[in-house]
Write an enzyme that holds these catalytic residues in place. Structure first.
Site, PDB file in Angstrom:
ATOM      1  N   GLY A 126       0.700  -1.222   0.174  1.00  0.00           N
ATOM      2  CA  GLY A 126       0.104  -0.042  -0.140  1.00  0.00           C
ATOM      3  C   GLY A 126       0.909   1.287  -0.006  1.00  0.00           C
ATOM      4  N   ALA A 146      -4.155  -0.423   6.349  1.00  0.00           N
ATOM      5  CA  ALA A 146      -5.542  -0.890   6.385  1.00  0.00           C
ATOM      6  C   ALA A 146      -6.583  -0.040   5.758  1.00  0.00           C
ATOM      7  CB  ALA A 146      -5.846  -1.162   7.657  1.00  0.00           C
ATOM      8  N   GLY A 205      -7.287  -4.873   1.785  1.00  0.00           N
ATOM      9  CA  GLY A 205      -7.240  -5.609   0.539  1.00  0.00           C
ATOM     10  C   GLY A 205      -7.609  -4.896  -0.568  1.00  0.00           C
ATOM     11  N   GLU A 245      -1.099 -10.748   2.910  1.00  0.00           N
ATOM     12  CA  GLU A 245      -1.114  -9.994   4.098  1.00  0.00           C
ATOM     13  C   GLU A 245      -1.714 -10.892   5.019  1.00  0.00           C
ATOM     14  OE1 GLU A 245      -1.456  -5.332   2.048  1.00  0.00           O
ATOM     15  OE2 GLU A 245      -3.385  -6.548   2.648  1.00  0.00           O
TER      16      GLU A 245
HETATM   17  C1  5RP Z   1      -3.383  -3.743   0.436  1.00  0.00           C
HETATM   18  C2  5RP Z   1      -4.103  -3.367   1.692  1.00  0.00           C
HETATM   19  C3  5RP Z   1      -3.532  -2.110   2.114  1.00  0.00           C
HETATM   20  O1  5RP Z   1      -2.915  -2.313   3.329  1.00  0.00           O
HETATM   21  C4  5RP Z   1      -4.768  -1.047   2.287  1.00  0.00           C
HETATM   22  O2  5RP Z   1      -5.212  -0.928   1.057  1.00  0.00           O
HETATM   23  C5  5RP Z   1      -4.046   0.134   2.689  1.00  0.00           C
HETATM   24  O3  5RP Z   1      -3.346   0.926   1.513  1.00  0.00           O
HETATM   25  P1  5RP Z   1      -3.156   2.609   1.474  1.00  0.00           P
HETATM   26  O4  5RP Z   1      -1.955   2.396   2.678  1.00  0.00           O
HETATM   27  O5  5RP Z   1      -2.490   2.577   0.383  1.00  0.00           O
HETATM   28  O6  5RP Z   1      -4.109   3.058   1.955  1.00  0.00           O
HETATM   29  O7  5RP Z   1      -4.686  -3.919   2.417  1.00  0.00           O
HETATM   30  O8  5RP Z   1      -4.014  -4.867  -0.197  1.00  0.00           O
END
Ligand code: 5RP
Length: 230
Positions: free
Chosen positions: A30, A87, A99, A107
């Protein structure tokens, strides 16, 4: 740079203080975790830490290579000291939806293999109830997609097959699967819903992470807060 990017970076820098010499660390995916990987790389370079990372996605793997974080695998290290991850939504019990970056299955495996799960978010990810304005990503084997889609509707979900942005057709995950983003509305019993989803043949994994986060670093406009699982 808006306040959210600053908040993510500040929270990531705080979270990375958990990483000590000799640690084997699960590397989440992420945009938030990207700040943490950069900081781990800096500490390896400047403080000569010996760290091994186990990446949860091709994104994490490529970032780790870029920041010169030595890599390992769950085969070599089935037990990790900690995992750092982002998250999409976190509630008061520190249950989570993850996700939106499509890396939920690896993860969840890496989180399960870790003694300590450290989550890094900005405060827009906090919610009193999971599922409000946030779909649950569900990774599904392509062979089973239409069958699972019908079952998701029977469970009162509204599934949307995730479309790729720079390719025609659906997103294909690092594991070769599809993702349904499923709107369940407000989720009262996340563990129960997780079990119902996982009972469906063809469902590989869900983005419901229940009782997995140990500590959450929350970046806000006025600084970083730490939440611990009750
Ligand atoms: C990827 C995830 C990421 O941790 C979640 O989407 C958060 O991403 P970001 O930090 O870009 O907001 O679960 O599958």
């Amino acid at each position: 740079v808006n306040w959210q990017d600053d908040a993510k970076r500040a929270a990531a820098l705080s979270a990375v203080t958990h990483v000590k010499d000799g640690c084997i660390v699960g590397l989440g995916s992420g945009t938030t975790i990207a700040y943490a990987l950069k900081e781990i790389g800096r500490r390896i370079r400047e403080q000569h830490l010996k760290i091994l990372g186990v990446p949860t996605s091709y994104q994490a793997l490529l970032l780790a290579v870029k920041h010169h974080i030595p890599l390992s695998t769950l085969d070599e290290h089935p037990r990790l000291d900690m995992a750092l991850d982002g998250a999409d939504q976190v509630d008061g019990k520190l249950d989570m939806i993850k996700g939106m970056g499509g890396a939920l299955t690896r993860e969840k495996i890496v989180a399960s293999a870790s003694r300590l799960n450290i989550i890094i978010i900005d405060e827009t990810k906090l919610a009193s109830k999971l599922g409000v304005n946030q779909p649950v990503p569900v990774e599904v084997m392509p062979f089973a997609a239409s069958w699972v889609e019908a079952k998701l509707r029977k469970l009162s979900g509204k599934p949307v097959l995730r479309e790729a942005a720079r390719k025609l057709g659906p997103v294909v995950t690092d594991n070769g699967n599809f993702i349904f983003d499923v709107d369940f509305g407000s989720i009262t019993r996340p563990q129960e819903l997780n079990m119902q989803l996982k009972e469906l043949p063809g469902v590989i994994e869900t983005g419901l992470f229940v009782q997995m986060a140990d500590v959450v670093y929350v970046g806000g406009k006025t600084g970083v807060r730490t939440l611990k699982r009750p």
